[in-house]
Design a protein around this motif. Structure first.
Motif: not given
Length: 313
Positions: A140-158
């Motif tokens: 998941a390095t596309a989201y930045g320098a990290l080791l564990g991973g990335a969590i993306i919260l996607n909101p509800k959309r109308p």
């Protein structure tokens, strides 16, 4: 006699394995993709990920939607209380006792991980989320320098050209009351969602009352065919009493009791947290885009404990 029966049972199986039946023709099998009802894997994205959607959220209490994240293999959520959660991905982050560390968290592509690397998922009401996407490990390095991973919260959309007002009310044991009020609007240029949430519970244990109020506003403006602007404002104010941990002996005697020192001190934490962010997206091509986000976080934390008082700003 038992040994002789066992030989008779195994021998035909061995003979059959050594003399398989011949097949006249073999039908070639193309690509097969299996989808789980609870977890849908992102097989088309650049970064492989797993997604928790509304079907999984509906299986859990609206007051404890964070437990739905445990459905993903390799991801573990430990909850000491409604205000204390720790997420580990493949064991990374397990050395952080009372928080989520060594991974990145995003809300609609806006980073919500602070400068110290800590992520506070309890600052968001997951009832306002359409899905939670998790990418495990360094892929998941596309989201930045990290080791564990990335969590993306996607909101509800109308939906397109929709204006909706919704309210969800939940009541349960030990004085649980939760209300979620949401307003959605979307047209060709503007997408707007406003959420207000209230949660209170007396708790199962002594000194475990919890009360939270939160407001979240998300907006997106389509400036032209190539440029869009997004805005996020999230504010929560909660007071959470702390029963703390007890020994196994004390739990066997009375599992509802709080730790003696925390009960006598009436320990609690009072939090005011605000996140404001604005992001700009420019599309150069259908397969190339640039995103820039500017965000500000504010925290006022007050926590009387048996041995001291923690006051952070």
């Amino acid at each position: 006699m038992r040994t002789f029966l066992a030989v008779l049972t195994v021998l035909p199986l061995v003979l059959y394995a050594q003399q398989p039946k011949k097949q006249d023709s073999i039908t070639p099998l193309g690509e097969v993709i299996l989808y789980d009802d609870l977890l849908q894997k992102n097989v088309t994205g650049i970064v492989p990920s797993e997604v928790i959607g509304p079907k999984t959220f509906n299986d859990y209490s609206p007051a404890d939607l964070i437990s739905a994240v445990n459905q993903i293999p390799g991801v573990l959520v430990l909850s000491g209380a409604l205000n204390t959660n720790r997420i580990t991905i493949r064991g990374v982050g397990s050395r952080t006792p009372y928080g989520t560390n060594k991974l990145r968290m995003y809300y609609n592509n806006i980073p919500i991980t602070d400068g110290g690397g800590s992520s506070t998922i309890e600052a968001f009401d997951l009832e306002n989320m359409g899905s939670v996407e998790i990418s495990k490990g360094p892929k998941a390095t596309a989201y930045g320098a990290l080791l564990g991973g990335a969590i993306i919260l996607n909101p509800k959309r109308p939906l397109e050209n929709e204006t909706v007002l919704r309210n969800n009310f939940t009541a349960g044991s030990w004085g649980l009351i939760k209300n979620n009020l949401a307003f959605f609007h979307k047209d060709d240029k503007i997408s707007l969602d406003v959420h207000y949430g209230h949660l209170q519970t007396d708790g199962y244990r002594e000194n475990s009352r919890f009360e939270r109020n939160g407001v979240m506003v998300g907006a997106s403006f389509q400036l032209d065919k190539s440029n869009s602007l997004s805005l996020l404002v999230n504010h929560i104010d909660y007071m959470a009493q702390i029963p703390s941990s007890i020994s196994q002996t004390a739990m066997d005697e009375d599992p509802t009791q709080a730790a003696f020192t925390w009960k006598m001190a009436q320990g609690f934490e009072d939090n005011n947290f605000t996140l404001t962010a604005i992001s700009h997206e420019h599309r150069f091509h259908t397969s190339l885009k640039s995103q820039m986000a500017l965000f500000y976080t504010y925290l006022d934390h007050y926590e009387p404990r048996p041995f001291n008082i923690l006051d952070e700003f």
